[in-house]
Design a protein around this motif. Structure first.
Motif, short mmCIF file in Angstrom:
data_model
loop_
_atom_site.label_atom_id
_atom_site.label_comp_id
_atom_site.label_asym_id
_atom_site.label_seq_id
_atom_site.Cartn_x
_atom_site.Cartn_y
_atom_site.Cartn_z
N LEU A 72 0.74 -1.34 0.01
CA LEU A 72 0.03 0.15 0.03
C LEU A 72 0.75 1.56 -0.12
O LEU A 72 0.58 2.23 -0.62
CB LEU A 72 -0.98 0.04 1.40
CG LEU A 72 -1.88 1.30 1.42
CD1 LEU A 72 -2.95 1.45 0.10
CD2 LEU A 72 -2.62 1.12 2.42
N LEU A 73 1.79 1.22 0.60
CA LEU A 73 3.00 2.55 0.91
C LEU A 73 3.67 2.53 -0.64
O LEU A 73 3.59 3.81 -0.86
CB LEU A 73 3.94 2.11 1.89
CG LEU A 73 3.46 2.26 3.42
CD1 LEU A 73 4.68 1.87 4.33
CD2 LEU A 73 2.79 3.35 3.60
N LEU A 74 3.83 1.42 -1.15
CA LEU A 74 4.40 1.77 -2.52
C LEU A 74 3.51 2.35 -3.55
O LEU A 74 3.76 3.09 -4.39
CB LEU A 74 4.91 0.13 -2.97
CG LEU A 74 5.40 0.21 -4.64
CD1 LEU A 74 6.88 0.97 -4.51
CD2 LEU A 74 5.61 -1.13 -4.85
N VAL A 75 2.17 1.98 -3.53
CA VAL A 75 1.06 2.39 -4.36
C VAL A 75 0.97 3.81 -4.26
O VAL A 75 0.79 4.89 -5.08
CB VAL A 75 -0.08 1.47 -4.22
CG1 VAL A 75 -1.21 2.28 -4.89
CG2 VAL A 75 -0.12 0.18 -4.51
N ILE A 76 0.91 4.41 -2.78
CA ILE A 76 0.66 5.63 -2.36
C ILE A 76 1.75 6.35 -2.79
O ILE A 76 1.69 7.44 -3.51
CB ILE A 76 0.57 5.94 -0.85
CG1 ILE A 76 -0.58 5.15 -0.25
CG2 ILE A 76 0.62 7.23 -0.54
CD1 ILE A 76 -0.92 4.93 1.08
N GLY A 77 2.97 5.94 -2.94
CA GLY A 77 4.31 6.82 -3.38
C GLY A 77 4.13 6.84 -4.86
O GLY A 77 4.36 7.97 -5.32
N TRP A 78 3.73 6.03 -5.60
CA TRP A 78 3.36 5.92 -7.08
C TRP A 78 2.32 7.18 -7.46
O TRP A 78 2.43 7.93 -8.28
CB TRP A 78 3.10 4.84 -7.69
CG TRP A 78 2.76 4.79 -9.06
CD1 TRP A 78 1.77 4.84 -9.65
CD2 TRP A 78 3.78 4.71 -10.07
NE1 TRP A 78 1.77 4.88 -11.12
CE2 TRP A 78 3.10 4.71 -11.21
CE3 TRP A 78 5.20 4.62 -10.08
CZ2 TRP A 78 3.77 4.81 -12.48
CZ3 TRP A 78 5.70 4.58 -11.35
CH2 TRP A 78 4.81 4.74 -12.69
#
Length: 667
Positions: free
Chosen positions: A19-25
């Protein structure tokens, strides 16, 4: 300390990291639009939350979150001066989404983060609606849907690939609905479109001209507008697209003669009676990128008002076409122009002295140059003096450069006598000053010159690097005549030999060094895709919706007709969904449907059989109830069970269905 491998992490930690990776993207495209402190805050918070997830450490206390929230509110207020509006709102929503991850304890918190992520993804389109941003946000949408599906999966460690497949299938199923709504949902301005302040800070042609203003713009390789000609295009040297005209000079800065026309809609003027076009007009279509100004760029000179949907167009007294509102969204219009034309009064009138005025105390050496030209050409007509000035430019060792340096107080003197180099605005400004010293009315016209055709889609792309400044001088019995002094200093600037190109990036330079043709083809293909995106998606306006209804047979379509068509499509889709559901029920497990028919027949015979009763048990019940009369039915039921569960299947289902029709039912 070594970090644990991703596969060995608990499911909560693994899901949190994804989820953190998607938010960063999702946030990444916003970095150039956010304040630096907000981007730094989001990066630190996401990295902090990821570390806590990997190390299985407790989340920070509410005091930490309250402190960071106070920092966010204070920073937003200090940066934007408000907590409302587009820029401040985007800053807050991005920062609050990052801070919410520090409270990610339960599924309820995850849902809040999901929907904040969806909203943040939408805010990217407040700043850019390009194809690249749309592709990035599509990937972000699939990532958020994957995380949402994964959160609804049962306990255990379901693979993310499984959730991703489900998310992709959901998006695929929703695509037809999205397409129908896009095509038919009525577009009501201003509800449809991006906010009016979305173009703040964007560069374009300015409402005034100072030394270096257009030089900075020329380093921008982005596309200013695209043109599609109906027939053969004019010659490259005739591609002058007219913008604002500057006639008032204070010694350092050029401004429009009528400043009120720079940002306000002029009195309605659909044509100029002093403008006469010769020959067949050139007809074309312009797709203008947003520039937050009212100017409508047209090929010099447009004798008719551009046809713009939803906007009025009017002409100023200096042949500049302006719209009734700033262009803050992609705009498409059609126009007709004559590259050969005559404009302006044929004899001197009272207004012409305003085009000869100069501020006192500036450029004394240019004044002396004008006297010299008059002495060398005594009694000459203005046209001869213009040609003498151009000859002085051609033979005086003047050069064209993008790096002329900063000019001082006497800009014309420095160009004519000291530097002898400059960009088109320096050359045009110095030339107009000299013309006015010679008592020849003159003015500066800014706009774009040239362009390049895209071999993939046939559109001409005019870039910000094609921004140009030229001059017009008034000659008796001829009116205003275009004179481009830059073409004298650097003929290739207005031809095909020398176009302005900014420094290439690392990737583009690497491709150029390997194969320039491949680099040019890739660039042309990408720009053609962007153009198709602009024409098909971004420029799909209400007028094009109504054109669609006309193609469907509506004589005078309105938004009510559009709403009726949309409702009809929704009803048809609903009926289609109901029909598909009914068909799916018919196709659902023919073995169970056949067993259901047995239960129905027995119910009519007075025997109630539960829905979970297997065929073997039903056979025992009917044998007990009806004795030898039910032996045929009992044998058939045993064969039905064997067909389903036996290792060596018995009769086929089709054969059992035929036997069912021939059974003798007990009473």
């Amino acid at each position: 300390m070594t970090l644990p491998r991703l596969a060995s992490l608990p499911r909560d930690s693994r899901d949190t990291l994804f989820l953190l990776l998607v938010i960063g993207w999702v946030v990444l495209p916003q970095v150039t639009n956010l304040p630096w402190w907000c981007s730094l805050l989001v990066a630190v918070v996401l990295a902090w939350r990821g570390t806590l997830a990997v190390q299985a450490r407790p989340l920070p206390s509410r005091w930490w979150i309250a402190g960071l929230l106070a920092v966010t509110l204070s920073g937003t207020w200090m940066t934007h001066g408000t907590l409302l509006g587009r820029d401040a709102g985007v800053t807050l929503i991005v920062a609050l989404m990052a801070l919410k991850t520090l409270e990610l304890r339960a599924r309820r918190d995850a849902f809040v983060v999901f929907f904040l992520g969806f909203f943040t993804m939408l805010t990217n389109f407040f700043f850019s609606q390009s194809l690249a941003v749309a592709a990035a946000m599509l990937l972000g949408l699939l990532g958020l849907l994957t995380a949402l599906v994964n959160a609804h999966m049962p306990v255990g460690r379901p693979p993310l690939l499984q959730a991703a497949k489900t998310a992709a299938w959901m998006a695929l199923l929703g695509a037809p609905v999205m397409a129908v709504l896009f095509v038919l949902f009525p577009r009501f301005a201003p509800l449809w479109g991006i906010p009016g302040d979305a173009m703040s800070g964007r560069s374009g042609l300015s409402s005034q001209m100072q030394v270096g203003n257009i030089a900075n713009l020329a380093l921008d390789d982005s596309i200013a507008f695209r043109v599609r000609f109906e027939g053969p295009p004019p010659a490259q040297a005739d591609l002058y697209f007219r913008g604002p005209v500057f006639s008032d000079f204070d010694g350092r800065e050029w401004r429009p003669l009528l400043p009120r026309l720079a940002n306000r809609f002029p009195p309605l003027r659909l044509a100029d009676p002093q403008l006469v076009g010769f020959g067949t007009p050139v007809r074309y279509e312009v797709t203008l990128e947003p520039h937050n100004r009212p100017w409508l760029l047209t090929l010099d000179a447009a004798t008719e008002a551009p046809q713009v949907s939803g906007m009025r167009a009017a002409m100023t007294s200096e042949l500049t076409w302006v719209g009734s509102a700033p262009v803050v969204d992609l705009l498409r219009y059609t126009a007709a122009s004559h590259v050969n034309f005559r404009h302006g009064p044929q004899g001197r009138i009272a207004v012409l002295p305003e085009y000869s005025a100069l501020p006192p105390g500036f450029n004394p050496r240019t004044t002396e140059l004008a006297r010299t030209l008059r002495r060398e050409n005594p009694g000459s007509a203005p046209l001869v003096l213009v040609q003498a000035a151009l000859r002085h430019l051609r033979t005086g060792g003047y050069t064209y450069t993008l790096e002329p340096g900063v000019y001082g107080e006497h800009t014309a003197d420095e160009f004519w006598f000291d530097r002898k180099e400059g960009f088109c605005e320096h050359i045009a400004s110095a030339f107009v000053v000299l013309m006015r010293e010679l008592d020849i009315p003159a003015r500066i016209v800014t706009g774009y010159q040239g362009g390049a055709v895209n071999p993939v889609d046939g559109y001409w792309a005019v870039r910000q690097s094609d921004a140009h400044a030229w001059t017009e001088v008034w000659l008796e019995n001829r009116g205003w005549v275009r004179v481009d002094p830059t073409a004298v200093v650097a003929p290739g600037r207005t031809g095909t030999l020398q176009r302005l190109t900014p420094p290439r990036g690392v990737v583009a330079s690497a491709i150029d060094s390997v194969n320039p043709d491949v680099s040019a083809f890739l660039r042309a293909s990408w720009e053609a895709m962007n153009n198709r995106w602009n024409q098909t998606i971004l420029n799909y306006t209400q007028s094009r919706q109504l054109d669609l209804l006309r193609n469907l047979g509506f004589d005078t379509p309105s938004w009510m007709d559009l709403a009726r068509v949309l409702i009809a499509v929704v009803v048809l889709v609903a009926l289609g969904g109901a029909a598909w559901s009914w068909w799916d029920r018919l196709q659902h497990d023919p073995w169970l449907r056949l067993l259901a028919r047995v239960r129905k027949q027995l119910r009519q015979a007075g025997v109630e059989v539960g829905p979970a009763t297997p065929p073997r048990e039903i056979a025992r019940l009917v044998t007990t109830r009806f004795g030898p009369d039910a032996r045929g039915l009992a044998d058939w039921l045993l064969k039905l069970e064997a067909q389903r569960y036996a290792r060596v299947p018995g009769a086929s289902l089709a054969a059992l269905r035929r036997e069912f029709q021939q059974l003798s039912w007990p009473h």
